[in-house]
Design a protein around this motif. Structure first.
Motif, PDB file in Angstrom:
ATOM      1  N   ALA A 103      10.417  -1.080  -4.089  1.00 51.38           N
ATOM      2  CA  ALA A 103       8.967  -1.255  -4.067  1.00 51.38           C
ATOM      3  C   ALA A 103       8.463  -1.638  -5.455  1.00 51.38           C
ATOM      4  O   ALA A 103       7.626  -2.541  -5.609  1.00 51.38           O
ATOM      5  CB  ALA A 103       8.286   0.028  -3.585  1.00 51.38           C
ATOM      6  N   GLY A 104       8.970  -0.959  -6.483  1.00 52.37           N
ATOM      7  CA  GLY A 104       8.595  -1.301  -7.842  1.00 52.37           C
ATOM      8  C   GLY A 104       9.008  -2.716  -8.212  1.00 52.37           C
ATOM      9  O   GLY A 104       8.268  -3.442  -8.878  1.00 52.37           O
ATOM     10  N   LEU A 105      10.185  -3.129  -7.766  1.00 52.17           N
ATOM     11  CA  LEU A 105      10.670  -4.473  -8.044  1.00 52.17           C
ATOM     12  C   LEU A 105       9.743  -5.524  -7.438  1.00 52.17           C
ATOM     13  O   LEU A 105       9.489  -6.574  -8.042  1.00 52.17           O
ATOM     14  CB  LEU A 105      12.086  -4.635  -7.487  1.00 52.17           C
ATOM     15  CG  LEU A 105      12.836  -5.921  -7.821  1.00 52.17           C
ATOM     16  CD1 LEU A 105      13.130  -6.001  -9.323  1.00 52.17           C
ATOM     17  CD2 LEU A 105      14.134  -6.010  -7.034  1.00 52.17           C
ATOM     18  N   LEU A 106       9.229  -5.255  -6.257  1.00 47.70           N
ATOM     19  CA  LEU A 106       8.343  -6.207  -5.589  1.00 47.70           C
ATOM     20  C   LEU A 106       7.040  -6.417  -6.349  1.00 47.70           C
ATOM     21  O   LEU A 106       6.381  -7.451  -6.196  1.00 47.70           O
ATOM     22  CB  LEU A 106       8.037  -5.741  -4.164  1.00 47.70           C
ATOM     23  CG  LEU A 106       9.202  -5.774  -3.170  1.00 47.70           C
ATOM     24  CD1 LEU A 106       8.754  -5.242  -1.819  1.00 47.70           C
ATOM     25  CD2 LEU A 106       9.771  -7.184  -3.017  1.00 47.70           C
ATOM     26  N   THR A 133       0.875  -1.167   0.000  1.00 49.05           N
ATOM     27  CA  THR A 133       0.000   0.000   0.000  1.00 49.05           C
ATOM     28  C   THR A 133       0.918   1.224   0.000  1.00 49.05           C
ATOM     29  O   THR A 133       2.144   1.091   0.071  1.00 49.05           O
ATOM     30  CB  THR A 133      -0.915   0.039   1.238  1.00 49.05           C
ATOM     31  OG1 THR A 133      -0.111   0.273   2.409  1.00 49.05           O
ATOM     32  CG2 THR A 133      -1.679  -1.269   1.396  1.00 49.05           C
ATOM     33  N   GLY A 134       0.334   2.394  -0.037  1.00 50.52           N
ATOM     34  CA  GLY A 134       1.154   3.599   0.021  1.00 50.52           C
ATOM     35  C   GLY A 134       1.984   3.661   1.295  1.00 50.52           C
ATOM     36  O   GLY A 134       3.053   4.285   1.315  1.00 50.52           O
ATOM     37  N   ARG A 177       8.654  10.602  -2.570  1.00 48.78           N
ATOM     38  CA  ARG A 177       8.709   9.220  -2.080  1.00 48.78           C
ATOM     39  C   ARG A 177       7.294   8.705  -1.810  1.00 48.78           C
ATOM     40  O   ARG A 177       6.947   7.581  -2.182  1.00 48.78           O
ATOM     41  CB  ARG A 177       9.556   9.165  -0.806  1.00 48.78           C
ATOM     42  CG  ARG A 177       9.600   7.794  -0.133  1.00 48.78           C
ATOM     43  CD  ARG A 177      10.475   7.831   1.124  1.00 48.78           C
ATOM     44  NE  ARG A 177      10.370   6.589   1.875  1.00 48.78           N
ATOM     45  CZ  ARG A 177      11.073   5.493   1.622  1.00 48.78           C
ATOM     46  NH1 ARG A 177      11.951   5.483   0.627  1.00 48.78           N
ATOM     47  NH2 ARG A 177      10.929   4.401   2.362  1.00 48.78           N
ATOM     48  N   THR A 178       6.474   9.532  -1.178  1.00 50.00           N
ATOM     49  CA  THR A 178       5.094   9.134  -0.895  1.00 50.00           C
ATOM     50  C   THR A 178       4.348   8.808  -2.182  1.00 50.00           C
ATOM     51  O   THR A 178       3.653   7.792  -2.281  1.00 50.00           O
ATOM     52  CB  THR A 178       4.364  10.260  -0.145  1.00 50.00           C
ATOM     53  OG1 THR A 178       5.005  10.466   1.109  1.00 50.00           O
ATOM     54  CG2 THR A 178       2.902   9.910   0.086  1.00 50.00           C
ATOM     55  N   SER A 179       4.513   9.662  -3.192  1.00 52.19           N
ATOM     56  CA  SER A 179       3.833   9.442  -4.467  1.00 52.19           C
ATOM     57  C   SER A 179       4.336   8.188  -5.165  1.00 52.19           C
ATOM     58  O   SER A 179       3.542   7.399  -5.702  1.00 52.19           O
ATOM     59  CB  SER A 179       4.033  10.652  -5.377  1.00 52.19           C
ATOM     60  OG  SER A 179       3.453  10.436  -6.644  1.00 52.19           O
ATOM     61  N   ALA A 180       5.632   7.971  -5.169  1.00 51.50           N
ATOM     62  CA  ALA A 180       6.203   6.805  -5.848  1.00 51.50           C
ATOM     63  C   ALA A 180       5.691   5.515  -5.222  1.00 51.50           C
ATOM     64  O   ALA A 180       5.362   4.550  -5.932  1.00 51.50           O
ATOM     65  CB  ALA A 180       7.726   6.864  -5.790  1.00 51.50           C
ATOM     66  N   LEU A 228      12.665   0.480   2.541  1.00 49.89           N
ATOM     67  CA  LEU A 228      12.617   0.206   1.110  1.00 49.89           C
ATOM     68  C   LEU A 228      12.819   1.483   0.314  1.00 49.89           C
ATOM     69  O   LEU A 228      12.390   2.565   0.722  1.00 49.89           O
ATOM     70  CB  LEU A 228      11.257  -0.384   0.722  1.00 49.89           C
ATOM     71  CG  LEU A 228      10.890  -1.777   1.218  1.00 49.89           C
ATOM     72  CD1 LEU A 228       9.467  -2.107   0.784  1.00 49.89           C
ATOM     73  CD2 LEU A 228      11.856  -2.813   0.678  1.00 49.89           C
ATOM     74  N   THR A 229      13.447   1.350  -0.837  1.00 49.40           N
ATOM     75  CA  THR A 229      13.525   2.454  -1.788  1.00 49.40           C
ATOM     76  C   THR A 229      12.348   2.342  -2.758  1.00 49.40           C
ATOM     77  O   THR A 229      11.687   1.297  -2.848  1.00 49.40           O
ATOM     78  CB  THR A 229      14.830   2.411  -2.584  1.00 49.40           C
ATOM     79  OG1 THR A 229      14.823   1.224  -3.411  1.00 49.40           O
ATOM     80  CG2 THR A 229      16.038   2.384  -1.650  1.00 49.40           C
TER      81      THR A 229
END
Length: 444
Positions: A373-376, A353-354, A389-392, A368-369
């Motif tokens: 997070a994208g990799l997961l 989640t965000g 960071r919040t938006s990503a 986490l970077t």
């Protein structure tokens, strides 16, 4: 489809002649074409040439999950334009090479002249209203009833039920001796199909706007866009949808009924868990595929992949645990923190989640970077996440995994999805033993 003015028709005709001759569009025509096409690309006003990729509209397109699944995982070339209301998500997608229009989908006309050559629509409405992570307002019977009513009226607005659905010839073999077919008279049909109800798409949207949560009403776009394009004469072949696995069966069933009533050949939905297909994070979602023709390849069975743990994906040592909610009070009965705030990284992570931006590794407090997070969720480490960071992290939480997008769409594109998904997965998480060998035994 809204008819263009004579001036626009002339500009389109001249531009098409220039394109066929291999010449650029005359500069003096561009202002006319740009005004007529907005917000869509100018070239979408022109008929595609033989061999051109199909045109695909992506709605609630986000940072590029479906786009990456098509282009990077499946390697299919399409002429796609995505629409999303998040400036950061649009910026991410554009940085990755995907076209985006940053706009509120509900303000757009699905029968726009620039969409008359659209072949497919992909739609992923926001899911918090239906998801356990949200307020679950989408599960309230009052809201379900309003949404289903709007879905039915969308089918009426499209006016696409074919005449043969009432079986005139079979029911009334002596039809030639009658003034009109009784069944057609009862239903108000004219020759070929039933008439459109006369309600506009904005009026249909206003019906759904009576729900208590505006996000619920966005599910209506799943039925509006494919049927509107079909009604306007676009060569629509298929649509794909992603939504929370909690989406009520009443809503799914009503959408299915409308597709079949409007002469679609196939409309089915299924629930898939991303962790079953090698993703190192859990994400259970409902997917729907509908196709206009029986000849369109609809589904491809892809076998589950071996599980990938969070630790494997991030190259951590075994035994790590993730703290998701900071220091929590200890329950004296269990000796554990109340609220369940940790999990082992030796399996797939919890659904992102965000708030995953606050997750930290218990051993050293490492967070986490955005890339991790994208990799997961199935993006390459180099994916260009834009915004804070919040938006990503919110983008990663909301996005459709490229791997799941490829699994769902491999059938309609008619490609060997299983081998392609395995190869992408193996390269993404550096697991060479999962590479699909030559002659891989595919299930289709």
């Amino acid at each position: 489809m809204t008819e263009p003015s004579p001036k626009v028709r002339t500009a389109i005709h001249v531009a098409e002649l220039a394109r066929k001759a291999g010449l650029p569009i005359p500069a003096k025509l561009l202002p006319v074409l740009e005004a007529a096409a907005a917000p869509w690309p100018v070239e979408w006003l022109l008929a595609p040439l033989p061999g051109d990729p199909i045109r695909v509209v992506e709605l609630f397109a986000g940072p590029g999950g479906w786009s990456e699944g098509i282009a990077t995982v499946l390697g299919v070339k399409v002429d796609a334009v995505g629409v999303d209301s998040s400036p950061d998500a649009c910026a991410t997608a554009r940085k990755a090479g995907h076209r985006r229009i940053c706009a509120d989908i509900t303000t757009l006309n699905p029968e726009h002249i620039a969409l008359r050559h659209t072949c497919a629509v992909i739609i992923s409405p926001p899911c918090p209203a239906f998801s356990p992570a949200g307020k679950l307002t989408g599960l309230e019977q009052h809201n379900i009833g309003i949404l289903c009513e709007a879905i039915t009226r969308a089918g009426d607005a499209a006016g696409l039920m074919p005449l043969y659905d009432v079986c005139c010839d079979d029911l009334y073999p002596d039809l030639a001796d009658m003034d009109e077919c009784p069944a057609c008279a009862e239903h108000g049909y004219h020759e070929g199909t039933r008439p459109r109800s006369g309600e506009t798409w904005d009026e249909i949207r206003a019906v759904a706007a009576e729900v208590t949560d505006p996000q619920i009403a966005l599910m209506l776009e799943v039925i509006i866009w494919p049927l509107a394009l079909q009604a306007a004469g676009a060569p629509i072949r298929w649509m794909a949808m992603e939504q929370s696995s909690n989406l009520p069966e009443d809503v799914l069933n009503d959408m299915t009924v409308e597709f079949y009533s409007c002469d679609w050949a196939y409309a089915q939905h299924t629930v898939l868990e991303a962790a079953d297909y090698g993703l190192p994070s859990r994400r259970k979602r409902a997917y729907m595929i509908a196709t206009r023709h029986y000849t369109t390849v609809r589904t491809a069975t892809i076998r589950p992949l071996p599980p990938t743990s969070m630790a494997q994906a991030l190259h951590w040592q075994p035994g790590e645990r993730i703290n998701t909610r900071g220091t929590r009070p200890i329950d004296p009965k269990t000796g554990r923190a109340k609220g369940g705030n940790t999990f082992s990284a030796d399996g797939p992570s919890w659904c992102l989640t965000g708030k995953a931006r606050t997750w930290k590794r218990e051993s050293d407090g490492l967070r986490l970077t955005a890339a991790e997070a994208g990799l997961l969720v199935g993006f390459r480490r180099s994916y260009p996440w834009q915004g804070s960071r919040t938006s990503a992290f919110q983008q990663s939480a909301d996005v459709v995994s490229p791997i799941m997008a490829a699994i769902v769409l491999s059938g309609v594109f008619g490609v060997l999805g299983e081998a392609l998904v395995r190869d992408y997965h193996a390269q993404l998480y550096e697991m060479d033993d999962l590479l699909a060998p030559d002659g891989y035994d595919l299930v289709s």
